[in-house]
Design a protein around this motif. Structure first.
Motif, PDB file in Angstrom:
ATOM      1  N   TYR A  27      -7.311  -7.258   3.274  1.00 16.41           N
ATOM      2  CA  TYR A  27      -7.496  -7.721   1.901  1.00 16.41           C
ATOM      3  C   TYR A  27      -7.378  -6.504   0.983  1.00 16.41           C
ATOM      4  CZ  TYR A  27      -9.482 -10.967  -1.560  1.00 16.41           C
ATOM      5  OH  TYR A  27      -9.683 -11.787  -2.635  1.00 16.41           O
ATOM      6  N   ILE A  28      -6.138  -6.128   0.674  1.00 18.62           N
ATOM      7  CA  ILE A  28      -5.854  -4.835   0.069  1.00 18.62           C
ATOM      8  C   ILE A  28      -5.567  -4.933  -1.419  1.00 18.62           C
ATOM      9  CG2 ILE A  28      -4.274  -2.857   0.109  1.00 18.62           C
ATOM     10  CD1 ILE A  28      -3.824  -3.582   3.111  1.00 18.62           C
ATOM     11  N   TYR A  29      -6.152  -4.022  -2.174  1.00 21.11           N
ATOM     12  CA  TYR A  29      -5.886  -3.943  -3.603  1.00 21.11           C
ATOM     13  C   TYR A  29      -4.827  -2.884  -3.904  1.00 21.11           C
ATOM     14  CZ  TYR A  29      -6.593  -3.077  -8.569  1.00 21.11           C
ATOM     15  OH  TYR A  29      -6.392  -2.897  -9.918  1.00 21.11           O
ATOM     16  N   ALA A  30      -4.976  -1.703  -3.353  1.00 18.96           N
ATOM     17  CA  ALA A  30      -4.032  -0.614  -3.612  1.00 18.96           C
ATOM     18  C   ALA A  30      -4.143   0.426  -2.504  1.00 18.96           C
ATOM     19  CB  ALA A  30      -4.322   0.041  -4.963  1.00 18.96           C
ATOM     20  N   ILE A  31      -3.085   1.204  -2.388  1.00 22.38           N
ATOM     21  CA  ILE A  31      -3.073   2.287  -1.406  1.00 22.38           C
ATOM     22  C   ILE A  31      -2.636   3.567  -2.108  1.00 22.38           C
ATOM     23  CG2 ILE A  31      -2.221   3.076   0.827  1.00 22.38           C
ATOM     24  CD1 ILE A  31      -1.648   0.207   1.574  1.00 22.38           C
ATOM     25  N   PRO A  32      -3.585   4.347  -2.589  1.00 23.97           N
ATOM     26  CA  PRO A  32      -3.230   5.556  -3.333  1.00 23.97           C
ATOM     27  C   PRO A  32      -2.392   6.558  -2.531  1.00 23.97           C
ATOM     28  CG  PRO A  32      -5.510   4.983  -3.699  1.00 23.97           C
ATOM     29  CD  PRO A  32      -5.009   4.091  -2.604  1.00 23.97           C
ATOM     30  N   LYS A  33      -2.630   6.626  -1.234  1.00 23.24           N
ATOM     31  CA  LYS A  33      -1.888   7.609  -0.459  1.00 23.24           C
ATOM     32  C   LYS A  33      -1.484   7.016   0.886  1.00 23.24           C
ATOM     33  CE  LYS A  33      -2.153  12.245   1.571  1.00 23.24           C
ATOM     34  NZ  LYS A  33      -2.984  13.452   1.734  1.00 23.24           N
ATOM     35  N   MET A  34      -0.224   7.273   1.246  1.00 26.06           N
ATOM     36  CA  MET A  34       0.285   6.927   2.572  1.00 26.06           C
ATOM     37  C   MET A  34       0.869   8.195   3.181  1.00 26.06           C
ATOM     38  SD  MET A  34       2.395   3.400   1.947  1.00 26.06           S
ATOM     39  CE  MET A  34       1.687   1.953   1.163  1.00 26.06           C
ATOM     40  N   ALA A  35       0.728   8.336   4.480  1.00 27.06           N
ATOM     41  CA  ALA A  35       1.235   9.547   5.112  1.00 27.06           C
ATOM     42  C   ALA A  35       1.544   9.299   6.582  1.00 27.06           C
ATOM     43  CB  ALA A  35       0.226  10.685   4.987  1.00 27.06           C
ATOM     44  N   TRP A  36       2.363  10.174   7.139  1.00 27.10           N
ATOM     45  CA  TRP A  36       2.630  10.243   8.570  1.00 27.10           C
ATOM     46  C   TRP A  36       2.208  11.618   9.066  1.00 27.10           C
ATOM     47  CZ3 TRP A  36       3.784   6.599  12.005  1.00 27.10           C
ATOM     48  CH2 TRP A  36       4.369   5.410  11.565  1.00 27.10           C
ATOM     49  N   ILE A  52       2.586   9.367  -2.689  1.00 25.63           N
ATOM     50  CA  ILE A  52       1.702   8.671  -3.609  1.00 25.63           C
ATOM     51  C   ILE A  52       2.592   7.867  -4.564  1.00 25.63           C
ATOM     52  CG2 ILE A  52      -0.137  10.371  -3.434  1.00 25.63           C
ATOM     53  CD1 ILE A  52       0.759  11.527  -6.081  1.00 25.63           C
ATOM     54  N   PRO A  53       2.058   6.812  -5.155  1.00 24.49           N
ATOM     55  CA  PRO A  53       2.885   5.946  -5.998  1.00 24.49           C
ATOM     56  C   PRO A  53       3.564   6.712  -7.146  1.00 24.49           C
ATOM     57  CG  PRO A  53       0.809   4.882  -5.527  1.00 24.49           C
ATOM     58  CD  PRO A  53       0.690   6.279  -5.026  1.00 24.49           C
ATOM     59  N   GLY A  54       4.835   6.405  -7.356  1.00 27.45           N
ATOM     60  CA  GLY A  54       5.557   7.001  -8.468  1.00 27.45           C
ATOM     61  C   GLY A  54       6.056   8.407  -8.240  1.00 27.45           C
ATOM     62  N   GLN A  55       5.814   8.951  -7.061  1.00 26.03           N
ATOM     63  CA  GLN A  55       6.242  10.319  -6.762  1.00 26.03           C
ATOM     64  C   GLN A  55       7.160  10.327  -5.550  1.00 26.03           C
ATOM     65  OE1 GLN A  55       5.461  13.050  -8.608  1.00 26.03           O
ATOM     66  NE2 GLN A  55       4.398  11.657 -10.015  1.00 26.03           N
ATOM     67  N   PRO A  56       8.086  11.292  -5.495  1.00 26.44           N
ATOM     68  CA  PRO A  56       8.910  11.388  -4.291  1.00 26.44           C
ATOM     69  C   PRO A  56       8.072  11.819  -3.100  1.00 26.44           C
ATOM     70  CG  PRO A  56       9.308  13.249  -5.738  1.00 26.44           C
ATOM     71  CD  PRO A  56       8.421  12.307  -6.489  1.00 26.44           C
ATOM     72  N   PHE A  76       2.786  -3.065   1.497  1.00 24.52           N
ATOM     73  CA  PHE A  76       1.804  -2.068   1.955  1.00 24.52           C
ATOM     74  C   PHE A  76       2.327  -1.333   3.186  1.00 24.52           C
ATOM     75  CE2 PHE A  76      -0.886  -3.487  -1.220  1.00 24.52           C
ATOM     76  CZ  PHE A  76      -1.226  -4.823  -1.094  1.00 24.52           C
ATOM     77  N   MET A  77       3.527  -0.795   3.051  1.00 26.45           N
ATOM     78  CA  MET A  77       4.209  -0.220   4.199  1.00 26.45           C
ATOM     79  C   MET A  77       4.759   1.161   3.882  1.00 26.45           C
ATOM     80  SD  MET A  77       7.497  -1.824   6.201  1.00 26.45           S
ATOM     81  CE  MET A  77       6.568  -3.131   6.971  1.00 26.45           C
ATOM     82  N   ILE A  78       4.772   2.007   4.889  1.00 28.37           N
ATOM     83  CA  ILE A  78       5.450   3.291   4.813  1.00 28.37           C
ATOM     84  C   ILE A  78       6.410   3.396   5.988  1.00 28.37           C
ATOM     85  CG2 ILE A  78       3.546   4.446   6.035  1.00 28.37           C
ATOM     86  CD1 ILE A  78       4.301   7.022   4.546  1.00 28.37           C
ATOM     87  N   GLU A  79       7.585   3.914   5.726  1.00 24.74           N
ATOM     88  CA  GLU A  79       8.575   4.116   6.772  1.00 24.74           C
ATOM     89  C   GLU A  79       8.977   5.583   6.823  1.00 24.74           C
ATOM     90  OE1 GLU A  79      10.825  -0.152   7.179  1.00 24.74           O
ATOM     91  OE2 GLU A  79      11.659   1.277   5.763  1.00 24.74           O
ATOM     92  N   LEU A  80       9.236   6.043   8.028  1.00 23.50           N
ATOM     93  CA  LEU A  80       9.680   7.416   8.237  1.00 23.50           C
ATOM     94  C   LEU A  80      11.009   7.358   8.971  1.00 23.50           C
ATOM     95  CD1 LEU A  80       8.965  10.494   8.098  1.00 23.50           C
ATOM     96  CD2 LEU A  80       8.025  10.217  10.405  1.00 23.50           C
ATOM     97  N   ASP A  98      -4.939   5.784   2.643  1.00 20.19           N
ATOM     98  CA  ASP A  98      -6.140   5.798   1.810  1.00 20.19           C
ATOM     99  C   ASP A  98      -6.117   4.465   1.053  1.00 20.19           C
ATOM    100  OD1 ASP A  98      -7.129   7.851  -1.070  1.00 20.19           O
ATOM    101  OD2 ASP A  98      -8.237   6.368   0.113  1.00 20.19           O
ATOM    102  N   VAL A  99      -7.017   3.560   1.405  1.00 18.04           N
ATOM    103  CA  VAL A  99      -6.894   2.171   0.965  1.00 18.04           C
ATOM    104  C   VAL A  99      -8.075   1.747   0.082  1.00 18.04           C
ATOM    105  CG1 VAL A  99      -6.748  -0.229   1.741  1.00 18.04           C
ATOM    106  CG2 VAL A  99      -5.619   1.576   3.060  1.00 18.04           C
ATOM    107  N   VAL A 100      -7.738   1.057  -0.995  1.00 16.67           N
ATOM    108  CA  VAL A 100      -8.745   0.386  -1.813  1.00 16.67           C
ATOM    109  C   VAL A 100      -8.625  -1.106  -1.510  1.00 16.67           C
ATOM    110  CG1 VAL A 100      -9.571  -0.097  -4.148  1.00 16.67           C
ATOM    111  CG2 VAL A 100      -8.516   2.121  -3.626  1.00 16.67           C
TER     112      VAL A 100
END
Length: 122
Positions: A27-36, A52-56, A76-80, A98-100
């Motif tokens: 039940y996710i609102y936002a994810i400020p940071k995603m990483a591998w 992070i959102p809006g940044q390369p 709510f996904m990150i791909e590498l 990092d999940v809200v």
């Protein structure tokens, strides 16, 4: 409860390409940071990429020019994407978020995926 689900990985030859994906479920609102991150046998865990959102995406120096990362905030996904893989890239790759979440008070927490093995031979 939030959990991270990874897919991809496997065993490939030197010079090959591979993509690993990680999706947050819950039940996710936002994810400020995603990483591998990755951890090779006998070595410490190291950062591979973070977004992070809006940044390369920020890619670790050792992987610049070969790895790219992207995020999909709708899923709510990150791909590498890993290109020109080398034996030194052999490691367990784990995603981090990092999940809200949407519960009362919008609590925030950090989560790790279970890890996916990438093995580069040759």
């Amino acid at each position: 409860q939030v959990r991270l689900e990874e897919s991809g990985g496997g065993r490939v030859q030197t010079g090959s390409s591979l993509k690993v994906s990680c999706r947050a479920l819950g039940y996710i609102y936002a994810i400020p940071k995603m990483a591998w991150y990755r951890q090779a046998p006998g070595k410490e865990r190291e950062l591979v990429a973070s977004i992070i959102p809006g940044q390369p995406a920020l890619i670790a120096d050792a992987m610049k020019g070969r790895f790219t990362a992207s995020r999909d905030d709708r899923r709510f996904m990150i791909e590498l994407q890993m290109n020109n893989l080398k034996p030194d890239d052999t490691a367990v790759y784990s995603c981090f978020m990092d999940v809200v979440d949407r519960r009362n008070g919008f609590p925030r927490g950090t989560y790790w995926g279970p890890g996916t093995q990438v093995t580069v031979e040759g």
